[in-house]
Motif scaffolding. Sequence first.
Motif: not given
Length: 573
Positions: A428-454
């Motif tokens: 990102i920095a090499r392709a966009n040198p005009r960026l002075t500050k940036f922040r990247l965050t990886f968050i976990p995906p959302t998983y389907p809810l478990l079935l009852p008694f599983s």
Amino acid sequence: MFWLQPDPSPPYPKFSLLLQAPGDVLIEIAHALDSQADVRNLYVYSHVAAILYETVTLNDVEQCTNTLRMLTRRPLLARHVRQLIVRPRMDKACGQGVSVSLMASTAVRDAAVTMRLDALSKFIWDADEKPYHEDMWFALRMGCPQLRYIGTTVGRYLPSRNSHLFDFANLIGFSLTLKHGFYDTHMDTFLDEGNASSRQLWDMLIYRCPNLEELIIEGASTLPTDVHTLVDGRWPKLRKLILGDVSIDWTPASTADQFDKRPFVAFLEAHTSLESLSLSKYNVLPAHLSSIDPGSLHITSFTGTMQQLQALPYLQSCLKSVKFRDPVQTREVSAQAVAGVLQGLSHLTKLTISFKLHSMYDSGSLLPSLISACPNLRHLDLTCANKPSFQLDSFSKAIRGFPKLQTLHLTIVKYPGDEALSSGAARIARANPRLTKFRLTFIPPTYPLLLPFSFPHPPLPLPAHSTGSFELSTDRHGLPLTLVGFEHFRLVWPWGLGVSSSSRRYVRDLRPLNAPGRRKTGWRGVLGLLTERSAAGEEMRMIIFCGLLVSLARPAVHGVLSLAPVTRMVVMV
């Protein structure tokens, strides 16, 4: 003796040229620096203490106690504190929130009594509970004569009727944050007009603070509390209004006054000096917002829902900052529809928006739509949750469509097989040198809810949260030089086994390998040349490959020659 004589030539200069500069020039230099670490590295530390200690943030009880004691002992530093933010959090050593509140409020009270913080103009208490010692407010009011902005929180325990919190006057800013404990126990009591503490609060704000410029009532809950007394206030200098999940127009309109304007609409029309407005979906309906007189509002920053923004079309010519409080559901609203709302905001330079993706394919037209609608963005905060959306390589190339972008905060679910934060940040920095500050965050995906008694099996992969903050420095030609990164990794183990976290800080050189001063010598230089993507690297790899072939072929040729029959020729004379 010679070895007892002092060295006449010290290894570093005793006096710096900065010592000869005027004090106001040094302060301007310190203001221009990006990080406090750079400010601390200045040789003239005492001259920039006004910058270092202008805003003090205390994030735990130990830091709060030690820092305030230090400021009490060193008045030359304490006199520079203009803003003090206390955020004591619960930990294993301090126990429950009440214990944390007790120790933190004691430290603040003892520091304020000494009158060392005489320059303090803004104080924020941001804990899970209100201050245990409510006489802390009395100490702040007496020991900090310039205090004109206060903020507090309310949890399970309410302020007393005779709390010193309600004794302030002539405030220019007030902030009230309602915590989860408040919504669980006192949602319908504290802010009701029949409550004694509530009446004291509103009397202070409405009658004793006529010059209020900033008012914040924050809180997050699916069941909003009522603050309809707000509409009785009139503050001619009010510039910033932030409302969380609170209800204001709670009474239904009768048939007689169904054509009259709602009280909150009349309140907004009466405050023509508003510059920043933040609303939630519980404050006012979009249909009511559309009845506001177009000439009464001239705000430049708006936070709310997309429907509320659509109800204010006359703000298109003056809005510079827009933040959508609720995430956009791609199942219900397409990226093209969002771009259509933002299309008319010709002066928009800052955008904060989040999407909840229904599938990985929902992000295909997301960036092109935003680029076509907001080409002049300087600050972008983009979140794509639930499903993977972008690969960092393709994202770094796509945001070239924002030619004026300076800061970036990207929060996404990591694409399967995508590169790490450090490698993606370098792209990102090499392709966009005009960026002075940036922040990247990886968050976990959302998983389907478990079935009852599983059986509660752990999700694969385990939910991990990675965040990286980066600062880019360029040369005089605008080409990237170095990337300073700070990464934090947090992993939550299943079945309550705990949390693992790690952090690291590094500096990465972004110059080409053949740049002056970048080329390494010795075996490291040869190894770097072998991995370099250039003509010289290809030639070096070809030479090594040919040498390897020769070395493999030499034993074979020697073996063939040793097995060949030897013919002797005898020459007769």
